[in-house]
Scaffold this active site. Sequence first.
Site, PDB file in Angstrom:
ATOM      1  N   ASP A  10       0.819  -1.197   0.070  1.00 35.57           N
ATOM      2  CA  ASP A  10      -0.166   0.045   0.049  1.00 35.57           C
ATOM      3  C   ASP A  10       0.971   1.197   0.060  1.00 35.57           C
ATOM      4  OD1 ASP A  10      -2.278   1.531   0.393  1.00 35.57           O
ATOM      5  OD2 ASP A  10      -1.957   1.849   2.582  1.00 35.57           O
ATOM      6  N   SER A  11       0.063   2.462  -0.149  1.00 35.74           N
ATOM      7  CA  SER A  11       1.021   3.909  -0.032  1.00 35.74           C
ATOM      8  C   SER A  11       1.551   3.883   1.384  1.00 35.74           C
ATOM      9  CB  SER A  11       0.028   4.606  -0.630  1.00 35.74           C
ATOM     10  OG  SER A  11      -1.022   4.912   0.125  1.00 35.74           O
ATOM     11  N   TYR A  42      -0.984   8.573  -2.590  1.00 38.62           N
ATOM     12  CA  TYR A  42      -1.139   8.244  -4.045  1.00 38.62           C
ATOM     13  C   TYR A  42      -2.285   8.695  -4.527  1.00 38.62           C
ATOM     14  CZ  TYR A  42       2.644   4.395  -3.854  1.00 38.62           C
ATOM     15  OH  TYR A  42       3.690   3.561  -3.735  1.00 38.62           O
ATOM     16  N   GLY A  43      -3.156   8.860  -3.952  1.00 37.51           N
ATOM     17  CA  GLY A  43      -4.786   9.171  -4.218  1.00 37.51           C
ATOM     18  C   GLY A  43      -4.850  10.573  -5.104  1.00 37.51           C
ATOM     19  N   CYS A  73      -3.941  -1.543  -2.012  1.00 41.72           N
ATOM     20  CA  CYS A  73      -4.038  -0.049  -2.293  1.00 41.72           C
ATOM     21  C   CYS A  73      -5.135   0.034  -3.371  1.00 41.72           C
ATOM     22  CB  CYS A  73      -3.015   0.753  -2.469  1.00 41.72           C
ATOM     23  SG  CYS A  73      -3.125   2.472  -2.952  1.00 41.72           S
ATOM     24  N   ASN A  74      -6.184   0.821  -2.940  1.00 37.09           N
ATOM     25  CA  ASN A  74      -7.431   0.948  -4.270  1.00 37.09           C
ATOM     26  C   ASN A  74      -6.743   1.755  -5.341  1.00 37.09           C
ATOM     27  OD1 ASN A  74     -10.127  -0.523  -3.350  1.00 37.09           O
ATOM     28  ND2 ASN A  74      -9.008   0.400  -1.403  1.00 37.09           N
ATOM     29  N   THR A  75      -6.043   2.818  -5.112  1.00 37.58           N
ATOM     30  CA  THR A  75      -5.312   3.758  -5.968  1.00 37.58           C
ATOM     31  C   THR A  75      -4.708   2.865  -6.798  1.00 37.58           C
ATOM     32  OG1 THR A  75      -5.668   5.436  -4.194  1.00 37.58           O
ATOM     33  CG2 THR A  75      -4.554   5.973  -6.141  1.00 37.58           C
ATOM     34  N   GLU A 153      -3.716   8.370   8.573  1.00 38.25           N
ATOM     35  CA  GLU A 153      -2.380   8.202   8.910  1.00 38.25           C
ATOM     36  C   GLU A 153      -1.922   8.912   9.976  1.00 38.25           C
ATOM     37  OE1 GLU A 153       0.492   6.946   7.232  1.00 38.25           O
ATOM     38  OE2 GLU A 153      -0.981   5.736   5.640  1.00 38.25           O
ATOM     39  N   CYS A 189     -11.001   2.752   0.040  1.00 40.96           N
ATOM     40  CA  CYS A 189      -9.883   3.050   0.204  1.00 40.96           C
ATOM     41  C   CYS A 189      -9.337   2.246   1.554  1.00 40.96           C
ATOM     42  CB  CYS A 189      -9.556   4.437   0.464  1.00 40.96           C
ATOM     43  SG  CYS A 189      -7.921   5.031   0.994  1.00 40.96           S
ATOM     44  N   THR A 190      -8.188   1.608   1.302  1.00 41.30           N
ATOM     45  CA  THR A 190      -7.924   0.727   2.508  1.00 41.30           C
ATOM     46  C   THR A 190      -7.551   1.505   4.010  1.00 41.30           C
ATOM     47  OG1 THR A 190      -5.550   0.414   1.713  1.00 41.30           O
ATOM     48  CG2 THR A 190      -7.021  -1.079   1.024  1.00 41.30           C
ATOM     49  N   HIS A 191      -7.332   2.881   3.846  1.00 38.20           N
ATOM     50  CA  HIS A 191      -7.180   3.645   5.019  1.00 38.20           C
ATOM     51  C   HIS A 191      -8.412   3.947   5.749  1.00 38.20           C
ATOM     52  CE1 HIS A 191      -3.008   4.518   3.242  1.00 38.20           C
ATOM     53  NE2 HIS A 191      -2.795   5.386   4.475  1.00 38.20           N
TER      54      HIS A 191
END
Length: 278
Positions: A10-11, A42-43, A73-75, A153, A189-191
């Site tokens: 992931d980012s 990244y998004g 990471c979906n992006t 984050e 989004c995995t966040h």
Amino acid sequence: MKNAPIGVFDSGVGGLTVLRALLEGMPAERFIYLGDTARLPYGTKSASTVVRYALQAAKTLHDEGVKCLVVACNTAASVGLEAIRERFDDLPVIGVVEPGAEAACAASSTGHIAVIATDRTVHEGAYQQAIRRRLPQARLSVRATPLFVALAEEGLTEGPIAESVAQHYLGDLFNASDPSMPDTLVLGCTHFPILKGAIRRVTGAATRIVDSASTIASAVRGGISGALAGSDDARPRDVRFLATDGIERFARVGSRFLNRTVQPSEIELVELKASITS
Ligand code: DGL
């Protein structure tokens, strides 16, 4: 091959929500998790930049000898999956968009599905296509909610700040007096799963909130059916963590995402292979 680890990237720390589901669903496997924390987010970046970063992350994990790559990471999955598959055609590569769309279509009864994601994921339309392939009559309400990445984050996942950002993005969409409001919300989004409590306060209790975590383990199992570790290989929590910056922060915030303590000493600082380009 069976004993080789599964690579997850992931980012940042968001993909740890996916790793957590994989650890629970595939306890016999070993994992290497890479967070490209130096270059997050990244998004907000262009498609070509995200593809370049994703290829570099994939190369780093490929060189570690992984038997499968999970783009958590979906992006990166929205724009880079095909490029990664072409470049590393000896590896099964699994992205999080398809499992997320699968979970959404299974959850929705009215067919009105809301998707929240980063700017880039929304712009690429990967969720829209993946949902429409399964449910052509779906009504989609899609929004970019990039501040959620920063909140996650930062570890600011509950309380008035998180709730007011959720209200700002979603308040008008989830209006209880509107009978046609979405019955399902995809956290694309995995966040975002770590912000579920704050998001839930805005959507109300009846909305189904889904993400890729619920279906990712079966997608990975399907992708590597011939190379699964045997059940007597059980090695709970066999994970290596790699990050490109900010080890202390990765450990602090990542512990919350993973729901277990990650010590800074468990995280290796790496430079990504810059020689690969899209
Ligand atoms: N976790 C990433 C995703 O699933 C996005 C965060 C970022 O913008 O880097 O899309």
